[in-house]
Design a protein around this motif. Structure first.
Motif, short mmCIF file in Angstrom:
data_model
loop_
_atom_site.label_atom_id
_atom_site.label_comp_id
_atom_site.label_asym_id
_atom_site.label_seq_id
_atom_site.Cartn_x
_atom_site.Cartn_y
_atom_site.Cartn_z
N THR A 64 -8.39 37.20 29.19
CA THR A 64 -7.41 36.36 28.52
C THR A 64 -7.71 34.89 28.80
N ILE A 65 -7.30 34.05 27.89
CA ILE A 65 -7.51 32.61 28.08
C ILE A 65 -6.52 32.11 29.12
N LEU A 92 -11.19 37.21 33.47
CA LEU A 92 -11.68 38.54 33.13
C LEU A 92 -10.76 39.60 33.71
N GLU A 93 -10.73 40.78 33.10
CA GLU A 93 -9.89 41.87 33.60
C GLU A 93 -10.25 42.23 35.04
N GLU A 94 -11.52 42.00 35.43
CA GLU A 94 -11.95 42.30 36.79
C GLU A 94 -11.49 41.26 37.80
N GLY A 95 -10.93 40.13 37.33
CA GLY A 95 -10.39 39.12 38.22
C GLY A 95 -11.04 37.76 38.17
N GLU A 117 -12.71 38.80 23.99
CA GLU A 117 -13.81 39.69 24.36
C GLU A 117 -15.12 38.93 24.26
N VAL A 118 -16.07 39.34 25.08
CA VAL A 118 -17.36 38.64 25.13
C VAL A 118 -18.21 38.93 23.90
#
Length: 136
Positions: A64-65, A92-95, A117-118
């Motif tokens: 997310t931005i 990123l969802e990973e942190g 998304e990338v």
């Protein structure tokens, strides 16, 4: 591919696996084998516990931005033709957070919290840049 006129990343012994992943259109993050936390940008040690035991793991490339700025004036060679463009920090969802560009989206549609998304921009043989677009 057209001639790329912006600065080009120069992989070193720490970042080479990251850039090799980008060339394959895979976003890789370092993961600490000691504490399990993910980090970005590539470093020779974990920024959380200082361990040197790091692995590379593929990110799902979603986030997310966190914050952004729309650049409306940049006279530097290679950038002047891109204005306006969006420079953002994506969580990123990973942190980890990454500074990147938001593409395939009108600048006025970008907002904090927007799911992204990338995507990769191939700038030369072997070098691709990760950028983000609104999630589909």
């Amino acid at each position: 591919m057209s001639a790329y006129t912006k600065p080009v990343p120069v992989p070193d012994h720490v970042s080479a696996p990251y850039w090799a992943g980008c060339a394959r259109h895979e976003l890789l993050l370092q993961s600490c084998d000691a504490c399990g936390k993910a980090q970005f940008y590539p470093r020779p040690f974990c920024l959380f516990c200082m361990s040197e035991q790091l692995s590379w793991k593929k990110s799902d490339g979603k986030g997310t931005i966190h914050t952004f700025s729309t650049v409306r004036q940049n006279r530097s060679p290679g950038f002047v033709e891109d204005v306006p463009y969006v420079l953002a920090v994506v969580t990123l969802e990973e942190g980890p957070r990454m500074t990147t560009n938001i593409v395939q989206c009108a600048p006025e549609d970008v907002r904090i919290g927007l799911p992204v998304e990338v995507v990769f921009e191939d700038i030369s043989d072997g070098i691709s840049l990760p950028k983000f677009r609104p999630a589909s």
